[in-house]
Design a protein around this motif. Structure first.
Motif, short mmCIF file in Angstrom:
data_model
loop_
_atom_site.label_atom_id
_atom_site.label_comp_id
_atom_site.label_asym_id
_atom_site.label_seq_id
_atom_site.Cartn_x
_atom_site.Cartn_y
_atom_site.Cartn_z
N ASN A 1 0.92 -1.36 0.10
CA ASN A 1 0.09 0.13 0.17
C ASN A 1 0.88 1.19 0.06
OD1 ASN A 1 -1.94 1.99 1.70
ND2 ASN A 1 -3.16 0.67 0.50
N GLY A 2 0.21 2.09 -0.68
CA GLY A 2 1.02 3.53 -0.87
C GLY A 2 2.20 3.40 -1.72
N VAL B 1 6.26 7.87 -3.43
CA VAL B 1 6.33 9.31 -3.57
C VAL B 1 5.50 10.05 -2.79
CG1 VAL B 1 6.45 8.91 -6.09
CG2 VAL B 1 4.41 8.65 -5.13
N MET B 2 5.66 11.47 -2.62
CA MET B 2 5.15 12.15 -1.36
C MET B 2 3.49 12.28 -1.32
SD MET B 2 7.81 14.78 -0.04
CE MET B 2 9.20 14.38 -0.96
N LYS B 3 3.18 12.32 -2.34
CA LYS B 3 1.79 12.74 -2.80
C LYS B 3 0.99 11.49 -3.35
CE LYS B 3 0.50 17.09 -3.59
NZ LYS B 3 0.53 18.18 -4.60
N ASN B 4 0.27 10.81 -2.73
CA ASN B 4 -0.34 9.67 -3.18
C ASN B 4 -1.54 9.39 -2.54
OD1 ASN B 4 -0.99 7.01 -4.01
ND2 ASN B 4 1.15 6.26 -3.37
N VAL B 5 -2.93 9.46 -3.25
CA VAL B 5 -4.10 9.34 -2.76
C VAL B 5 -4.81 8.17 -3.34
CG1 VAL B 5 -4.31 11.39 -1.91
CG2 VAL B 5 -5.12 11.01 -4.20
N THR B 6 -4.02 7.25 -3.99
CA THR B 6 -4.54 6.04 -4.85
C THR B 6 -4.99 5.07 -3.88
OG1 THR B 6 -2.71 6.67 -6.34
CG2 THR B 6 -3.86 4.69 -6.88
N GLY B 7 -6.11 4.96 -3.86
CA GLY B 7 -6.77 3.91 -2.98
C GLY B 7 -6.68 4.18 -1.36
N TYR B 8 -7.25 3.26 -0.66
CA TYR B 8 -7.10 3.53 0.89
C TYR B 8 -5.86 3.73 1.40
CZ TYR B 8 -12.11 2.11 0.78
OH TYR B 8 -13.45 2.05 0.21
N ASP B 9 -5.70 4.50 2.36
CA ASP B 9 -4.36 4.81 3.18
C ASP B 9 -4.17 3.62 4.09
OD1 ASP B 9 -2.00 5.59 4.05
OD2 ASP B 9 -2.62 7.76 4.24
N LEU B 10 -3.60 2.43 3.87
CA LEU B 10 -3.52 1.67 4.67
C LEU B 10 -2.29 1.66 5.29
CD1 LEU B 10 -4.67 -1.71 2.75
CD2 LEU B 10 -5.93 -0.06 4.42
#
Lengths: 364, 479
Positions: A136-137, A140-149
């Protein structure tokens, strides 16, 4: 068990016949007592990728923190959230691992300015309770792809999955730093002074009270000199101010070494800074306190077996960081939460670890 | 873009559903006539439109809870909506859904300067949060470019970023607590004025969950004291690659600017024609902004300019006055509008490691040739958050599809370079079907398992984030 690869880790979990006690370097025995076969991530070691120009580092979970810090130091960078070293306070030895830092969301004094470990964690790879490898994640410093597990794993103490790799944001080391010390302030005065400093434009990166009150600034030399003068003016109503450049001072504050050689129980309390005077006033006289995060983090040393939460009348949470096994069995280590949050957390544990074998019961 | 077939059973019960909603809300808060619901048919991803079954505008957490309970009991999907500024279709309705708008939840509930937070209802706009604390010289840091209009509810749902997050972080780094309502109507609080969670970090999980786990009605936000000043410098280069190398060198030198913005030739020329900011004739332009007292700014800018000079710049322009600073920002801030003047465009926000910048820009140029569509690049360079603007003609049959196909290529390229599909806009419907390029089935399965815990019936914003075929069995089971 000490798997050497992520796949070995996954196989070990998938084939586990009973509960597992997950550790990294074993320097942070925080939590309710856990029974189970030992599974250490210390065999998963090494920096996978370090890009100073992108401010990111990726490392296997068992990599010693010291190795990470040495690599960063060679590029004049650091883990800005200043992870606490628990060894002195908890009387442990061994090498703290980066996976342990993430699993415990371990931060230090600079948390107040730059965020916690969870704010610097960019990505994780982990093995869940069914033995499934998941990521997950990213890096990269900016990442809103999917839930933040990543945030969910950070601070889950190995109860949702066993970390195999973490990726972290790093920051440049400042050219210099300086600390203003205010002497002889009451808790209320100290919190007031720290709030004034933190609410100023002068970028305070540490605000703590041991016996004295300490306020840290960091940056380029001319800028530090400028802000030092500004803060002296701002805090001129709080008596004599001295200035130090003692880096060990902040290591001592972050690592709470002042409480290392006592046999008290140690509580870590997170509250609004302005609630600190009331919280401390309500404690029995036998307690000692040390404040960090401008008063938002209170370390309390209490006589063994004292339930600090019984006198805590403000919003926030208290974790029993150090106590005997008996006390930890009697008093929940993690602060009880509202029924909805408890139910959601249990629901998540059931999904991530259906057999309930990963550090079962550690967080309650 | 495919959307699921609306549930006929829900559509046929429209009048009963409206009646039930009217029984828990004031009459004006339930919008159900064909002409009125049209206002909610799309968000800022305007290529896709679908009027919802109806829309509701609750004014309190209790009213939100009542609405969700009704929808839960009647098996009606709910799509939460902040101000409808999502570029990813995060608030796109389906014909069988109730739109839950946060527009009437706009109060400031508490400001606390000693503890440096503000508590607001979630429909409040981003900029008006700063507006509420400005008189004390404080501000709320995340600054998405839609900040005049966008709501905190949407910022939390999408974990919005902005130009200044290199220093201040994105929404999740500035969110201290929420009051939220689960799909079954349960109201709960997570976090508050204190830092970090007592147990599992559910706050971090909710932020960025695109309205699929619950409806946030109140947010406790970190506020910061404004810096004494800020000043930008403009740097022009004749090569994208050189500009990229300059960014990496600035970061490595230990300066942490609040913003590093990048524009390529198409954007520079287009904005110059539109906004007349006086930008130099060059192939790549950087705007770097630093903060502090005047002496501190001088010191940092001197270092930054020294680094830039090593990269053979076409021009370095330091703002000597607030007017000059405004002119430097003028072109950047009008970039989207300027492109919009000459063409329809699709704006992507894939993020890449800064080191891959030259390679990714080169490949985008090649794709532009292959597809015959112009691409402008304007983005947050310090954190690798790209914003390729693909120009197309909405009136030309097939052009949108061509543009989407090219967009998908670019986003896959970002993932393959070690980055991700979206850095700040969210997945919504736009990037939903590309998720399986970034994630393996196990990665998606565990994310969907999280939704199972918060919303077992998959009623909250169900057709978003996950590829439709991946989430199908869960959504069908809910019907």
């Amino acid at each position: 068990m000490t798997p050497k690869t992520e796949q070995e880790l996954a196989d070990a979990i998938a084939s586990a016949k009973g509960p597992l006690h997950i550790t990294g370097g074993g320097t942070r025995p925080i939590g309710n007592p856990v029974v189970g076969e030992g599974l250490s991530t210390s065999g998963l070691s090494g920096i996978t990728l370090y890009e100073p120009g992108a401010l990111t580092i990726v490392a296997q979970a068992g990599t010693p923190v010291a190795e990470i810090e040495a690599a960063l130091d060679s590029e004049n960078q650091r883990l800005a959230f200043e992870p606490m070293d628990h060894r002195a306070l908890l009387g442990t030895s061994g090498a703290p691992t980066i996976g342990g830092v993430v699993a415990g969301n371990v931060s230090g004094s600079r948390r107040i300015a730059v965020g916690a470990c969870r704010d610097h964690a960019l990505g994780v790879r982990f093995v869940d309770g069914a033995g499934e490898i998941t990521k997950n994640g990213g890096r990269v410093m900016k990442n809103v792809t999917g839930y933040d597990l990543v945030k969910l794993m950070c601070g889950s103490f190995g109860t949702l999955g066993v970390l195999s790799e973490v990726s972290l944001k790093v920051l440049p080391k400042p050219e210099t730093s300086a600390t203003l010390t205010l002497h002889g302030l009451s808790v209320a005065q100290s919190v007031e002074a720290m709030s004034a400093a933190l609410g100023s434009p002068f970028e305070v990166t540490g605000a703590a009270r041991t016996h004295d009150t300490h306020i840290r600034i960091e940056g380029f030399a001319a800028s530090v000199a400028y802000r030092l003068e500004k803060l002296k003016d701002l805090l001129s109503g709080y008596g004599e101010i001295s200035v130090t450049e003692d880096a060990n001072l902040w290591a001592g504050i972050t690592n709470v070494t002042g409480f290392a050689k006592t046999d008290s129980d140690i509580w870590r309390v997170s509250i609004k800074p302005s609630d600190a005077p009331a919280l401390i006033a309500a404690l029995p006289d036998t307690c000692e306190t040390s404040l960090d995060w401008g008063g938002g983090l209170i370390w309390v040393a209490t006589p063994a077996g004292t339930d600090l939460r019984a006198t805590m009348a403000v919003d926030g949470h208290a974790t029993l960081v150090r106590a005997s096994t008996q006390t930890r069995a009697a008093l929940p280590v993690f602060h009880p939460e509202n029924p909805t949050v408890t139910a959601l957390s249990q629901g998540l544990r059931a999904k991530f670890d259906p057999r309930g074998i990963l550090n079962a019961g550690l967080m309650g | 873009m495919e959307m699921p077939i609306p549930n006929a059973n829900v559509l046929s019960r429209k009048s009963q559903i409206v009646e039930r909603l009217q029984s828990v809300l004031p009459p004006a808060a339930v919008i159900h006539t064909e002409s009125q619901v049209r206002a909610y048919e799309c968000d800022a991803l305007t290529a896709y439109k679908c009027p919802p079954l109806c829309a509701v505008l609750p004014a309190s957490t209790e009213e939100v809870a009542a609405v969700l309970k009704v929808c839960h009991d009647m098996g009606v999907p709910v799509v939460p909506r902040g101000s409808g500024t999502s570029l990813a279709g995060g608030a796109l309705p389906t014909a069988d859904c109730v739109i839950l708008g946060t527009a009437r939840l706009n109060a400031v509930l508490e400001t606390n300067y000693d503890d440096r937070y503000i508590r607001v209802q979630s429909g409040r706009t981003n900029l008006s949060v700063t507006g509420a604390v400005e008189e004390m010289d404080f501000f709320y840091a995340p600054d998405p470019s839609s900040q005049l209009a966008c709501a905190i509810a949407g910022n939390v749902a999408m974990n919005s970023g902005g130009a200044h997050c290199l220093k201040y972080g994105v929404t999740t780094n500035n969110l201290l607590g929420v009051k939220m309502v689960l799909m079954d109507g349960t109201i709960t609080e997570i976090g508050g004025g204190h830092l970090d969670a007592a147990g599992l970090d559910l706050l971090g999980l909710i932020c960025g969950s695109e309205g699929q786990l619950g409806v946030v009605t109140e947010a406790t936000l970190r506020i910061l004291r404004k810096p004494e000043g800020a000043r930008p410098v403009l740097m022009a280069f004749n090569d994208n690659e050189v500009a990229g190398a300059c960014v990496a060198d600035i970061i490595k030198a230990g300066v942490l600017p609040v913003a590093i913005e990048f524009m390529d030739r198409l954007c520079i020329e287009t904005t110059e024609n539109y906004a007349k900011a006086g930008y130099p004739d060059c192939n790549a332009l950087l705007i770097v902004e630093v903060e502090g007292a005047p002496e501190e700014i001088d010191e940092q800018l001197a270092l930054i300019l020294e680094i830039a000079r090593r990269h053979d710049p076409v021009e370095l322009r330091e703002a000597k006055s607030p007017e000059e600073a405004a002119r430097i920002w003028l072109g950047r801030k009008s970039a989207f509008g300027a492109i919009g003047q000459i063409s329809d465009y699709m704006c992507l926000d894939g993020t890449i490691p800064v080191s891959s910048l030259p390679m990714v820009l080169r490949r985008i140029g090649e794709l532009s040739e292959e597809y015959g569509l112009k691409v402008g690049n304007v983005f947050h360079a310090g954190d690798g958050n790209m914003h390729p603007l693909i120009c197309y003609d909405a009136n030309k049959p097939g052009d949108l599809e061509l543009c989407e196909a090219m967009g998908a290529e670019i986003l896959k390229l970002c993932v393959d370079a070690g980055g991700c599909l979206t850095g700040e806009h969210g997945v919504g419907i736009e990037k939903r079907d590309l998720m399986s390029h970034q994630f393996d089935p196990a990665d998606l399965e565990i994310q969907m398992a999280v939704k199972d815990v918060f919303d077992p019936d998959w009623l909250l914003n169900p057709a978003k984030v996950f590829p439709l075929d991946t989430s199908q069995s869960r959504r069908i089971a809910a019907e």
